[in-house]
Design a protein around this motif. Structure first.
Motif, PDB file in Angstrom:
ATOM      1  N   ALA A  70      -9.994  -1.204   4.714  1.00 48.68           N
ATOM      2  CA  ALA A  70      -8.991  -0.050   4.188  1.00 48.68           C
ATOM      3  C   ALA A  70      -9.047   0.316   2.608  1.00 48.68           C
ATOM      4  N   TYR A  71      -9.154  -1.082   2.007  1.00 46.59           N
ATOM      5  CA  TYR A  71      -9.275  -0.973   0.604  1.00 46.59           C
ATOM      6  C   TYR A  71     -10.453  -0.282   0.028  1.00 46.59           C
ATOM      7  N   ALA A  74     -10.250   3.422   0.702  1.00 48.13           N
ATOM      8  CA  ALA A  74      -9.228   4.198  -0.249  1.00 48.13           C
ATOM      9  C   ALA A  74      -9.926   4.476  -1.489  1.00 48.13           C
ATOM     10  N   GLN A 142      -2.498   4.034  -3.652  1.00 52.14           N
ATOM     11  CA  GLN A 142      -1.653   4.969  -2.937  1.00 52.14           C
ATOM     12  C   GLN A 142      -2.250   6.176  -3.204  1.00 52.14           C
ATOM     13  N   LYS A 227      -7.398   4.395   9.284  1.00 48.23           N
ATOM     14  CA  LYS A 227      -5.875   3.968   8.853  1.00 48.23           C
ATOM     15  C   LYS A 227      -5.542   4.550   7.661  1.00 48.23           C
ATOM     16  N   SER A 228      -6.510   3.961   6.362  1.00 48.10           N
ATOM     17  CA  SER A 228      -6.312   4.207   4.768  1.00 48.10           C
ATOM     18  C   SER A 228      -6.203   5.780   4.694  1.00 48.10           C
ATOM     19  N   ALA A 234      -3.509   2.046   1.360  1.00 48.82           N
ATOM     20  CA  ALA A 234      -4.190   0.745   1.576  1.00 48.82           C
ATOM     21  C   ALA A 234      -3.141  -0.201   0.868  1.00 48.82           C
ATOM     22  N   THR A 235      -2.611  -1.356   1.712  1.00 51.44           N
ATOM     23  CA  THR A 235      -1.678  -2.030   1.114  1.00 51.44           C
ATOM     24  C   THR A 235      -2.136  -3.736   1.629  1.00 51.44           C
ATOM     25  N   ASP A 238      -2.482  -4.875   5.406  1.00 51.67           N
ATOM     26  CA  ASP A 238      -3.582  -4.621   6.087  1.00 51.67           C
ATOM     27  C   ASP A 238      -4.409  -5.662   6.327  1.00 51.67           C
TER      28      ASP A 238
END
Length: 319
Positions: A70-71, A74, A142, A227-228, A234-235, A238
């Motif tokens: 995710a990171y 993103a 974000q 998902k991202s 991405a938080t 996750d």
């Protein structure tokens, strides 16, 4: 046994047709964002089920693959300007690389030792995400742009994005099905059932387990990357151990060693989370109660119990 298997197989085609109709019509009956979240977590649960159900290795750290992808996705899309598809593939590749490194450390152990190593690696990834400047710390990354897929499809439209996610998830589940039903998958099942015997037959067990672990990590990363894009963020959640716990809960509730189990489990858990989103403490209590009920009354999970019932019914019809 062959006759019973044939009788059970007759349910597959109607289920596939009904499933296809439901998937195509779903965004007109429910909120597309919720459905996309459901599909992403179903894929995460399915990737974990591949390890537990078919290899017999319990991982407590699958969130590190989900969250790291995710990171990575993103960052690649927002900062480097990657196409969303390329960004998701990059995220899956990062997850696969982390999976290969983690697997090299973990696969020589079994049981609780294997689980603790995956948990320790996951916590390491969590603190890297917390402290690294490019992850945004507690704020995360974000406003991830959705952009256009291959310069053609506008992913800002939720309906378009839903069908793109649906196609990717369906292909991923087909890939898992092919893995499980291939000679490679049969070797994995043999390792799960009797590892010493598999070694005695000449199979390089650690190599098979490492490849399966890396594939599982890549699939979890694919879910995290999508998902991202869906939520444009991405938080730390996750990569949190709670995400790994939810994925495990989905597999147990739906039924391990089944293809449909992770989907049913994801539907139950994600629906609960959305319904009780305003009551965080109540959510944990309800999830705990559901877990206890399933373990006590449905040892095989929801789908596993249905399969067992159909098998008993087919057996009675043939006797």
């Amino acid at each position: 046994m062959t006759d019973i298997t044939t009788r059970l197989a007759r349910y597959q085609r109607p289920l596939l047709i009904v499933g296809a109709i439901v998937l195509l019509a779903a965004p007109f009956m429910a909120y597309p964002i919720f459905l996309m979240k459901l599909m992403c977590f179903a894929l995460l649960a399915a990737s974990l089920n591949l390890m537990i159900g078919y290899v017999g290795l319990l991982s407590f750290g699958h969130a590190m693959f989900f969250g790291s992808a995710a990171y990575a996705t993103a960052h690649a899309v927002k900062v480097w300007g990657f196409d969303p598809a390329l960004g998701v593939l990059f995220g899956a590749a990062v997850a696969a690389a982390i999976g290969a490194v983690t697997g090299l450390l973990a696969i020589r152990r079994a049981g609780i030792a294997f689980s603790m190593i995956t948990l320790a690696c996951a916590q390491l990834v969590y603190f890297i995400a917390l402290r690294s400047p490019f992850t945004g710390g507690e704020d995360g990354i974000q406003d991830v742009p959705r952009g256009h897929l291959l310069g053609l499809l506008d992913l800002k439209d939720n309906l378009t994005l839903y069908y793109v996610i649906m196609v990717v998830v369906v292909v991923a589940f087909w890939l898992i099905w092919r893995i499980v039903n291939s000679p490679f998958g049969q070797v994995l099942t043999a390792i799960r059932d009797n590892e010493p015997r598999a070694i005695s037959l000449g199979y390089r067990v650690n190599r098979y387990k490492l490849l399966a672990f890396t594939l599982s990590a890549a699939l979890a990363g694919l879910a995290g990357g999508m998902k991202s894009i869906v939520f444009q963020i991405a938080t730390l959640t996750d990569v949190s151990w709670t995400t790994s716990g939810e994925a495990l809960l989905m597999g147990i509730v739906g039924g391990l060693q089944t293809m449909l189990g992770p989907v049913v489990g994801a539907f139950v858990v994600v629906t609960m989370a959305n319904s009780l989103s305003s009551f965080a403490e109540a959510l944990m209590i309800v999830q705990g109660v559901v877990f206890v009920v399933v373990v006590m009354l449905f040892r095989r999970g929801i789908v596993g119990e249905i399969n067992a019932y159909l098998a008993r019914r087919a057996s009675r019809e043939t006797s």
